[in-house]
Design an enzyme around this catalytic site. Structure first.
Site, PDB file in Angstrom:
ATOM      1  N   ARG A   1       0.823  -1.209   0.000  1.00 43.81           N
ATOM      2  CA  ARG A   1       0.000   0.000   0.000  1.00 43.81           C
ATOM      3  C   ARG A   1       0.854   1.254   0.000  1.00 43.81           C
ATOM      4  NH1 ARG A   1      -3.833  -0.780   4.379  1.00 43.81           N
ATOM      5  NH2 ARG A   1      -5.061  -1.763   2.722  1.00 43.81           N
ATOM      6  N   TYR A   2       1.900   1.255   0.796  1.00 39.76           N
ATOM      7  CA  TYR A   2       2.791   2.409   0.916  1.00 39.76           C
ATOM      8  C   TYR A   2       4.046   2.174   0.081  1.00 39.76           C
ATOM      9  CZ  TYR A   2      -0.121   3.454   4.997  1.00 39.76           C
ATOM     10  OH  TYR A   2      -1.168   3.718   5.835  1.00 39.76           O
TER      11      TYR A   2
ATOM     12  N   ARG B   1       7.097   0.129   2.094  1.00 36.91           N
ATOM     13  CA  ARG B   1       6.867  -0.965   3.036  1.00 36.91           C
ATOM     14  C   ARG B   1       5.761  -1.877   2.537  1.00 36.91           C
ATOM     15  NH1 ARG B   1       4.245   3.808   6.373  1.00 36.91           N
ATOM     16  NH2 ARG B   1       5.368   4.777   4.667  1.00 36.91           N
TER      17      ARG B   1
ATOM     18  N   CYS C   1      -4.356 -17.663  14.492  1.00 34.78           N
ATOM     19  CA  CYS C   1      -4.093 -16.820  15.656  1.00 34.78           C
ATOM     20  C   CYS C   1      -4.270 -17.663  16.918  1.00 34.78           C
ATOM     21  CB  CYS C   1      -5.055 -15.639  15.712  1.00 34.78           C
ATOM     22  SG  CYS C   1      -4.765 -14.395  14.440  1.00 34.78           S
TER      23      CYS C   1
ATOM     24  N   CYS D   1      -9.935 -12.940  17.708  1.00 32.40           N
ATOM     25  CA  CYS D   1     -10.581 -11.774  18.298  1.00 32.40           C
ATOM     26  C   CYS D   1     -11.840 -11.436  17.499  1.00 32.40           C
ATOM     27  CB  CYS D   1      -9.623 -10.584  18.296  1.00 32.40           C
ATOM     28  SG  CYS D   1      -8.094 -10.902  19.213  1.00 32.40           S
TER      29      CYS D   1
ATOM     30  N   CYS E   1     -11.614  -8.661  14.621  1.00 29.45           N
ATOM     31  CA  CYS E   1     -10.460  -8.788  13.731  1.00 29.45           C
ATOM     32  C   CYS E   1     -10.675  -8.118  12.369  1.00 29.45           C
ATOM     33  CB  CYS E   1     -10.137 -10.261  13.528  1.00 29.45           C
ATOM     34  SG  CYS E   1      -8.714 -10.556  12.452  1.00 29.45           S
TER      35      CYS E   1
ATOM     36  N   ARG F   1      -9.197  -8.943   9.657  1.00 30.65           N
ATOM     37  CA  ARG F   1      -9.253  -9.996   8.633  1.00 30.65           C
ATOM     38  C   ARG F   1     -10.215 -11.098   9.038  1.00 30.65           C
ATOM     39  NH1 ARG F   1      -3.682  -8.808   9.177  1.00 30.65           N
ATOM     40  NH2 ARG F   1      -3.304  -7.091   7.746  1.00 30.65           N
TER      41      ARG F   1
ATOM     42  N   ASP G   1     -12.058  -0.537  12.454  1.00 30.61           N
ATOM     43  CA  ASP G   1     -12.292  -0.673  11.020  1.00 30.61           C
ATOM     44  C   ASP G   1     -13.738  -1.091  10.750  1.00 30.61           C
ATOM     45  OD1 ASP G   1      -9.644  -0.068  10.393  1.00 30.61           O
ATOM     46  OD2 ASP G   1      -9.012  -2.168  10.500  1.00 30.61           O
TER      47      ASP G   1
ATOM     48  N   ASP H   1      -7.781   3.996   9.719  1.00 27.54           N
ATOM     49  CA  ASP H   1      -7.243   3.325   8.541  1.00 27.54           C
ATOM     50  C   ASP H   1      -8.328   3.446   7.475  1.00 27.54           C
ATOM     51  OD1 ASP H   1      -5.451   1.952   7.015  1.00 27.54           O
ATOM     52  OD2 ASP H   1      -5.214   0.274   8.391  1.00 27.54           O
TER      53      ASP H   1
ATOM     54  N   LYS I   1      -3.452   5.028   6.799  1.00 28.84           N
ATOM     55  CA  LYS I   1      -3.741   5.562   8.132  1.00 28.84           C
ATOM     56  C   LYS I   1      -3.742   7.091   8.108  1.00 28.84           C
ATOM     57  CE  LYS I   1      -1.571   1.507  10.187  1.00 28.84           C
ATOM     58  NZ  LYS I   1      -1.191   0.924   8.874  1.00 28.84           N
TER      59      LYS I   1
END
Length: 361
Positions: free
Chosen positions: A90-91, A94, A103, A107, A110, A112, A271, A308, A315
């Site tokens: 995206r950037y 990076r 995981c 959570c 999440c 994703r 999100d 985000d 962000k």
């Protein structure tokens, strides 16, 4: 098999295993777990004090997950910014490199949620090698963030292979690992793991504490073991309804993080992930949380509050309105709401600057 792997095997994966301990009917929750996987390590379960408390809300399925008609499955547009499987670029300098599909705990909020822990998230040696080759072929990439799933659920050997390959790429300057393991399965932070990680500096770890009750003697020792190995520790908190949307709770969380040598890094506005709308707060509430931090606790304990941006915009920082106006004088408002002025420096035009240069010559 290591102790942490044995502990992971004892994790609870069906609602009835949790709810019968608290006298709650699991019938409706089974449908939620069928769609969005559930896994709760015994350690994290032990932190629950009562039904609906901040720990419960993060770990136990909720029927509200199935009634969300507002949010999206991939709000950050990761799939369209993935030139190869499981790598998001995206950037400019990076990449986000997904190296694990599992995981230690799934959570309920999440990002994703659409795929982590499910059959449609395929990560294997072939996909990892494709990601490594992409990074080799794009020398502008100097910062690689390992995520997933959770990279620390990989074996030491598998994780070291990835780190070693990345370190062999001349353009890669820093490596970051995003993990919730110190929070939900701190037993994973073994001496062997830390000894291996310290061979691949500069290495950074961002973890994910959301509530002060998650900072225990056990999780604190895990973080400090990493810090003792010279690994800078940051924390990314998500602002969550019923978890940490109380300014006093958030301030205490930031303060306790510093005591275990973890620097608050981000507070994320939640999100717009399908199945998580019941967690979302207003942005105004987030700004009030930030007002409760700035000036009211150490500056080291004040992270950046960001959204985000949906659609893959990255962000974007959100700040309380401290800057009132800019001109010959800068008008500022401090954390107490008091107004102050600062004499602005004279703005020289390009012509004036060139004239000054000519005069000196």
């Amino acid at each position: 098999m290591e102790i942490w792997q044995k502990l992971l095997q004892t994790s609870l994966t069906r609602p009835a295993e949790v709810t019968r301990r608290f006298g709650v009917d699991p019938a409706d929750l089974d449908k939620v777990a069928d769609r969005y996987p559930m896994r709760i390590p015994a350690y994290y379960l032990s932190l629950i004090k009562e039904v609906g408390d901040p720990i419960w809300r993060q770990a136990v399925p909720d029927t509200a997950e199935l009634s969300d008609s507002v949010c999206f499955s991939d709000p950050l547009d990761e799939e369209n910014q993935s030139p190869v499987p499981n790598l998001v670029h995206r950037y400019p300098d990076r990449v986000l490199f997904l190296v694990s599909s599992e995981c230690a705990m799934y959570c309920r909020f999440c990002t994703r949620k659409r795929k982590v822990g499910g059959e449609n998230m395929v990560i294997n040696r072939e996909t990892i090698e494709q990601g490594l080759e992409y990074i080799r072929q794009h020398p502008q990439v100097r910062d690689v963030i390992l995520s997933g799933g959770d990279p620390l659920l990989l074996s030491d050997e598998r994780l070291e292979w990835i780190l070693k390959e990345l370190r062999a790429i001349p353009s890669v300057e820093i490596i970051r690992i995003g993990t919730r393991v110190p929070v939900v399965l701190p037993q994973r932070i073994t001496i062997g793991l830390v000894r291996m990680l310290r061979r691949y500096h500069p290495l950074f770890i961002n973890t994910h504490f959301n509530h002060p009750d998650e900072i225990t003697e056990t999780s604190g020792k895990a973080c400090m073991r990493l810090a003792d190995a010279g690994i800078p520790m940051g924390n990314q908190t998500v602002l969550l309804r019923g978890v940490n949307d109380d300014p006093a709770v958030m301030k205490r969380l930031m303060q306790k993080l510093l005591t275990i040598r973890v620097k608050p890094y981000y507070i994320y506005q939640a999100d717009m992930v399908q199945g998580t709308d019941h967690f979302r707060t207003t942005v105004e509430e987030g700004i009030e949380v930030m007002r409760s931090l700035r000036g009211h606790t150490s500056g080291m304990g004040v992270p950046a509050y960001v959204i985000d941006a949906p659609g893959g915009g990255g962000k974007i920082p959100i700040l309380p309105d401290y800057l009132q106006s800019v001109g010959d004088e800068v008008v500022l408002k401090n954390y107490l709401g008091q107004t102050f002025t600062y004499a602005n420096a004279e703005v020289k035009t390009i012509e004036n600057r060139q004239s000054a240069v000519n005069d000196r010559s």
